[in-house]
Design an enzyme around this catalytic site. Sequence first.
Site, PDB file in Angstrom:
ATOM      1  N   GLU A 150      -1.697  -7.227   7.676  1.00  0.00           N
ATOM      2  CA  GLU A 150      -0.358  -7.007   8.213  1.00  0.00           C
ATOM      3  C   GLU A 150      -0.219  -7.679   9.577  1.00  0.00           C
ATOM      4  OE1 GLU A 150       2.574  -6.815   7.801  1.00  0.00           O
ATOM      5  OE2 GLU A 150       3.299  -4.733   7.691  1.00  0.00           O
ATOM      6  N   HIS A 188       0.837  -1.205   0.000  1.00  0.00           N
ATOM      7  CA  HIS A 188       0.000   0.000   0.000  1.00  0.00           C
ATOM      8  C   HIS A 188       0.873   1.258   0.000  1.00  0.00           C
ATOM      9  CE1 HIS A 188       0.958   0.893   4.198  1.00  0.00           C
ATOM     10  NE2 HIS A 188       0.834  -0.401   4.429  1.00  0.00           N
TER      11      HIS A 188
END
Length: 218
Positions: A83, A10
Amino acid sequence: MPTRIHLVRHGATDLTAEDRFAGSSDVPLSDEGRRQVACLAARLKREKLDAVYASPLGRTMETARTLALPHGLEPIAEAGLREIDYGHWEGLRRSEVESTFPAEYAVWQEDPFAIAPLGGESGVNVLNRALPALRAIVERHRHGTVLLVSHKGTNRLLVSSLLGFDMRGYRDRLEQSPAALSLLDFMSEVRARLRLFNDISHYEDLSERLLTERLPRW
């Protein structure tokens, strides 16, 4: 014909710039991160993509939506790509963790693959969910081209595992810059070849400050 995976981290967030642990924290992209992702979208707009998958966190889904839009695709949330959860370190600067939890941090630094912060995940935990998710996507889109948007730690763990690296060194030996592109070709769910890694040439024309000073050293 192999299955090609475009593996993307990202774009940057404000916590990225502040060198904070932001694994499970759901933070949006910064303006800087949106510029990075827009550059990557322009780079990939002529690629033929069969699907786009992303971690369900806000920063990854926003990145995925921007990248998917030129292709008329809607990102599919995949929980396995989340994550690593840093537990009670979440939101803290790395310098704060080093000073507040010195013993815990030192042990984790030695083997982040096996050791987890209190209340968080180890690299083993992350790989146990991320690798099956990736393999399922490869099987689902055999011989196709798929874009996956995930995170710094998760991407490094996946690449380390697929290439047979010593997993204890995944943080020290591999980098993942914001909005970086890596390419993996899969001949099967377990046979992968790395074609490109951590490429940010799509935004190299942005300021030197963005590329160096604002990126954390780990």
